[in-house]
Design a protein around this motif. Structure first.
Motif, PDB file in Angstrom:
ATOM      1  N   THR A  83      15.948  49.843 -28.995  1.00  9.81           N
ATOM      2  CA  THR A  83      15.360  49.610 -27.816  1.00  9.81           C
ATOM      3  C   THR A  83      14.252  50.327 -27.392  1.00  9.81           C
ATOM      4  O   THR A  83      14.029  51.327 -28.035  1.00  9.81           O
ATOM      5  CB  THR A  83      16.533  49.927 -26.697  1.00  9.81           C
ATOM      6  N   ASN A  97      23.728  38.607 -23.822  1.00 13.06           N
ATOM      7  CA  ASN A  97      22.914  38.271 -24.945  1.00 13.06           C
ATOM      8  C   ASN A  97      23.216  37.989 -26.227  1.00 13.06           C
ATOM      9  O   ASN A  97      22.432  37.558 -27.258  1.00 13.06           O
ATOM     10  CB  ASN A  97      21.446  38.860 -24.763  1.00 13.06           C
ATOM     11  N   ASP A 136      15.060  44.976 -28.907  1.00 15.85           N
ATOM     12  CA  ASP A 136      14.445  44.950 -27.766  1.00 15.85           C
ATOM     13  C   ASP A 136      13.162  44.188 -27.571  1.00 15.85           C
ATOM     14  O   ASP A 136      11.968  44.429 -28.196  1.00 15.85           O
ATOM     15  CB  ASP A 136      14.259  46.265 -27.170  1.00 15.85           C
ATOM     16  N   GLU A 137      13.157  42.866 -26.939  1.00 16.32           N
ATOM     17  CA  GLU A 137      11.867  42.350 -26.769  1.00 16.32           C
ATOM     18  C   GLU A 137      10.746  43.004 -26.268  1.00 16.32           C
ATOM     19  O   GLU A 137       9.526  42.680 -26.388  1.00 16.32           O
ATOM     20  CB  GLU A 137      12.015  40.773 -26.129  1.00 16.32           C
ATOM     21  N   ALA A 138      10.911  43.808 -25.552  1.00 15.16           N
ATOM     22  CA  ALA A 138       9.985  44.869 -24.768  1.00 15.16           C
ATOM     23  C   ALA A 138       9.105  45.450 -25.869  1.00 15.16           C
ATOM     24  O   ALA A 138       7.898  45.865 -25.741  1.00 15.16           O
ATOM     25  CB  ALA A 138      10.552  45.917 -23.855  1.00 15.16           C
ATOM     26  N   LYS A 171      15.088  39.311 -31.914  1.00 11.00           N
ATOM     27  CA  LYS A 171      14.899  39.904 -30.484  1.00 11.00           C
ATOM     28  C   LYS A 171      15.757  39.386 -29.346  1.00 11.00           C
ATOM     29  O   LYS A 171      16.081  38.279 -29.255  1.00 11.00           O
ATOM     30  CB  LYS A 171      13.508  39.563 -30.122  1.00 11.00           C
ATOM     31  N   GLN A 173      16.778  40.330 -24.762  1.00 11.15           N
ATOM     32  CA  GLN A 173      16.519  41.123 -23.914  1.00 11.15           C
ATOM     33  C   GLN A 173      17.598  42.234 -23.639  1.00 11.15           C
ATOM     34  O   GLN A 173      18.857  41.939 -23.566  1.00 11.15           O
ATOM     35  CB  GLN A 173      16.346  40.298 -22.546  1.00 11.15           C
ATOM     36  N   THR A 176      16.394  45.063 -17.661  1.00 13.85           N
ATOM     37  CA  THR A 176      15.526  44.163 -16.913  1.00 13.85           C
ATOM     38  C   THR A 176      14.582  45.331 -15.923  1.00 13.85           C
ATOM     39  O   THR A 176      15.017  45.465 -14.782  1.00 13.85           O
ATOM     40  CB  THR A 176      16.465  43.452 -15.704  1.00 13.85           C
TER      41      THR A 176
END
Length: 177
Positions: A83, A97, A136-138, A171, A173, A176
């Motif tokens: 993450t 998810n 983590d897509e971030a 990947k 999420q 938020t």
């Protein structure tokens, strides 16, 4: 250690070219990187960086570029979450998810048993056996992602594609912002 107040700190971060001088856990990580064709080299920090904030300060990067390795239990099965250090994992969102009914943080003892590494130094690879991993897509926001390399004193720079290839991770999420 206040990394920002020591002007020589960044010069003391050492790229290790002789694997024999790495801690055993970091040698395993470096070997897996090499075996996968990833040219990145483990770097050794003068001081331990057990949190994303400490690592970002030591490396002189944004905290979001630090990929914290957190082990969770998803329906009692190990799940490694890489993450972004810029936020905390929302376990309800993560559960949804990854298709789990329940996700909870693993204990320090469970982390060591599953990864062979201590909290603060868990790498995405180098474990006794493969661990299901999500990313983590971030972390897509950063060209260079810094991950622990088996100890709180070692890190390695990767890009998102390398991290996904090494871990087989997908990947998702996880927060938020």
């Amino acid at each position: 250690m206040n990394f920002a107040r020591d002007p020589t700190y960044h010069r003391r971060i050492r790229t290790v070219t002789d694997d024999q001088h790495l801690p055993e856990r970091s040698r395993l990580v470096q070997q897996q990187l090499s075996d996968a064709g990833v040219a990145a080299r483990v770097r050794e920090l003068p001081d331990a960086a057990r949190t994303a904030e400490e690592a970002a300060s030591a490396l002189g990067c944004e905290v979001g570029a630090i990929a914290s390795s957190l082990l969770f239990l998803a329906d009692e099965q190990p799940l490694l979450v890489m993450t972004s250090g810029r936020h905390r994992v929302d376990t309800d969102l993560l559960a949804a998810n990854v298709g789990a009914r329940e996700v909870r943080m693993a204990s320090a003892k469970q982390v060591r048993a599953v990864t062979g590494q201590a909290i603060g130094g868990v790498a995405p690879v180098g474990h006794p056996s493969p661990v299901r991993t999500v990313i983590d897509e971030a972390l897509s926001d950063y060209s260079t992602i810094w991950v622990a390399a088996g100890t709180p004193h070692t890190v390695v720079p990767l890009d998102l594609n390398q991290l996904m290839m090494l871990t087989g991770g997908e990947k998702v999420q996880v927060a938020t912002d």
